[in-house]
Design a protein around this motif. Sequence first.
Motif, PDB file in Angstrom:
ATOM      1  N   VAL A   1      27.413  -4.376  24.601  1.00 16.24           N
ATOM      2  CA  VAL A   1      26.175  -3.755  24.113  1.00 16.24           C
ATOM      3  C   VAL A   1      24.984  -4.651  24.432  1.00 16.24           C
ATOM      4  O   VAL A   1      23.923  -4.187  24.879  1.00 16.24           O
ATOM      5  N   THR A   2      25.159  -5.957  24.242  1.00 12.22           N
ATOM      6  CA  THR A   2      24.086  -6.909  24.522  1.00 12.22           C
ATOM      7  C   THR A   2      23.709  -6.907  25.996  1.00 12.22           C
ATOM      8  O   THR A   2      22.516  -6.862  26.342  1.00 12.22           O
ATOM      9  N   GLU A   3      24.692  -6.949  26.878  1.00 14.52           N
ATOM     10  CA  GLU A   3      24.407  -6.955  28.314  1.00 14.52           C
ATOM     11  C   GLU A   3      23.715  -5.667  28.755  1.00 14.52           C
ATOM     12  O   GLU A   3      22.849  -5.692  29.634  1.00 14.52           O
ATOM     13  N   PHE A   4      24.073  -4.541  28.150  1.00 16.24           N
ATOM     14  CA  PHE A   4      23.419  -3.283  28.496  1.00 16.24           C
ATOM     15  C   PHE A   4      21.957  -3.299  28.053  1.00 16.24           C
ATOM     16  O   PHE A   4      21.068  -2.861  28.797  1.00 16.24           O
ATOM     17  N   ILE A   5      21.708  -3.810  26.861  1.00 13.46           N
ATOM     18  CA  ILE A   5      20.324  -3.913  26.361  1.00 13.46           C
ATOM     19  C   ILE A   5      19.493  -4.803  27.277  1.00 13.46           C
ATOM     20  O   ILE A   5      18.360  -4.469  27.650  1.00 13.46           O
ATOM     21  N   VAL A   6      20.062  -5.956  27.664  1.00 13.13           N
ATOM     22  CA  VAL A   6      19.350  -6.899  28.539  1.00 13.13           C
ATOM     23  C   VAL A   6      19.055  -6.256  29.890  1.00 13.13           C
ATOM     24  O   VAL A   6      17.954  -6.406  30.439  1.00 13.13           O
ATOM     25  N   LEU A   7      20.024  -5.521  30.449  1.00 14.55           N
ATOM     26  CA  LEU A   7      19.828  -4.853  31.736  1.00 14.55           C
ATOM     27  C   LEU A   7      18.661  -3.868  31.673  1.00 14.55           C
ATOM     28  O   LEU A   7      17.768  -3.886  32.538  1.00 14.55           O
ATOM     29  N   ILE A   8      18.646  -3.000  30.662  1.00 16.90           N
ATOM     30  CA  ILE A   8      17.580  -1.999  30.534  1.00 16.90           C
ATOM     31  C   ILE A   8      16.225  -2.675  30.379  1.00 16.90           C
ATOM     32  O   ILE A   8      15.224  -2.272  31.007  1.00 16.90           O
ATOM     33  N   LEU A   9      16.161  -3.727  29.575  1.00 17.03           N
ATOM     34  CA  LEU A   9      14.894  -4.435  29.370  1.00 17.03           C
ATOM     35  C   LEU A   9      14.419  -5.113  30.653  1.00 17.03           C
ATOM     36  O   LEU A   9      13.212  -5.138  30.945  1.00 17.03           O
ATOM     37  N   ARG A  10      15.342  -5.669  31.429  1.00 13.42           N
ATOM     38  CA  ARG A  10      14.962  -6.330  32.685  1.00 13.42           C
ATOM     39  C   ARG A  10      14.381  -5.330  33.687  1.00 13.42           C
ATOM     40  O   ARG A  10      13.436  -5.643  34.410  1.00 13.42           O
ATOM     41  N   LEU A  11      14.951  -4.144  33.722  1.00 13.95           N
ATOM     42  CA  LEU A  11      14.411  -3.111  34.598  1.00 13.95           C
ATOM     43  C   LEU A  11      13.033  -2.652  34.134  1.00 13.95           C
ATOM     44  O   LEU A  11      12.127  -2.437  34.949  1.00 13.95           O
ATOM     45  N   TRP A  12      12.864  -2.504  32.834  1.00 18.77           N
ATOM     46  CA  TRP A  12      11.651  -1.918  32.268  1.00 18.77           C
ATOM     47  C   TRP A  12      10.466  -2.877  32.302  1.00 18.77           C
ATOM     48  O   TRP A  12       9.348  -2.482  32.657  1.00 18.77           O
TER      49      TRP A  12
END
Length: 476
Positions: free
Chosen positions: A385-396
Amino acid sequence: MKKTFLNILYNAVYQIFLVLVPLITVPYLSRVLGPGKYGIYSSVNNTVQFLMVFCMLSISYIGMRTISRVRNTDGPAELTRAFWGLWYFQALAGAITILITILICIIFRIKYWWELLLMVPFLISAQFDISWFFQGLADFGRVVLKNTAVKLVSVVLILLLVKNPADLWKYILIMSISTMLGSFVFWFDIHNYVGGPTKSFYRLKETSKAIITLLIPQIATQIYTSLDKPILGIFQNSTQVAYYDNSQRISNMILGIITSISLVIMPKMASEAKDTQKVVMKKSLEATTMLGTLFAVIVMANTKQFVPFFFGEQYIPMTQLMFFFTLTIIMIPMGGVFANQFALANSRDKDYAIPVIIGAVSEIVLSYFLDQSYGAAGAMIAILVTEFIVLILRLWIVRDGYEFGYVFHDIPYYFLIGLISFGVGMVWPNIIHSAFLNMAIKSAIMFIVYLAIMLIFKLDFNQDIIKFTKKLLKRS
């Protein structure tokens, strides 16, 4: 481009070597030490990995970026000033961290304090690690060759000296001292690149600000990549920690190969024009996504056979953990394109920091609620869950720096190709008695299916692969 290709090749060869070494040592150690002792090593090792952040002070990122720019714009005098002035930050921070660690271990006798003391050479290696200088110069050959030699010696010593669970201390000492020696070897050649030591820190105010900005996300990143094991160890026994740590091991090996692309391309992007960066980012994202989905589905399809074959029968309970951890092979490299190759390369340090800080907070909260009740499975859910959150934030967060439609145009196709290849792997029968041959055949079939569908879809990246293959054939 030729030098960039060679650097990627050097890094790929080295990362493959780093994969091959555990393929020898991990099956041996998992059986010799057992889950309990291996869990102790995992907890202590990841605690030290966290402490190493304070030894390095993000100089690996700042130094690589700074050296890359200085070598293109300034003379030898400035290069000398930059190297010594940046390393002084690292040397001072390392000395303080090592002293505090030793005092805490001796005075408070914390859990596994003796094993932590045996790990002190790891901290010394971080203090003297100047690989960032050679990476900034894009001189990856030296980094690869010298570390390879040290790693080979450590493998031989492990196989000769570690024979039973009581030899855990020998394993720790071999790993920590070999890592320390690996850092020392870089200093033998430094006089060929820079002059004698300078008298001051490099751009004290500017570098200090960059260190503070980048140190926070480095600490945050380590919270959910290293401290997750010691945190699990607080709530569960060392066997659960061993299952959790080893279930990530193969994914981490593969991630080392894929993220080596980021390591090479970041200095290049730091010195490129904006239009060129856009093209490099698109190609890099496609390359990392292709490799990530390809490796991920192959590992997933083989997990059930791989765990008892590689780790041993006593590690079968971690099979489901390893299956789902494979998703990080896709998420982390994709985020790395926007974090390492774009945000850091363009000195957007705050944009690099924010996603991992939020990720660290989410990891701590999720671990607290999930680790106690669900053990290693709960820790796995927390990290995914943490890695998914970080991925979305990095893209955004860096969306103003790239064209989403241009960069992501072909990305959905790679996910579709990965799903089809995964389906083929799951229905492919085990036609041979040998587990190794079954996995090899299945992996080869999935690889062929993946590439065949790529060609059918006529993706842009296909042309790069074809050109690269033609150049190799022409040279040979």
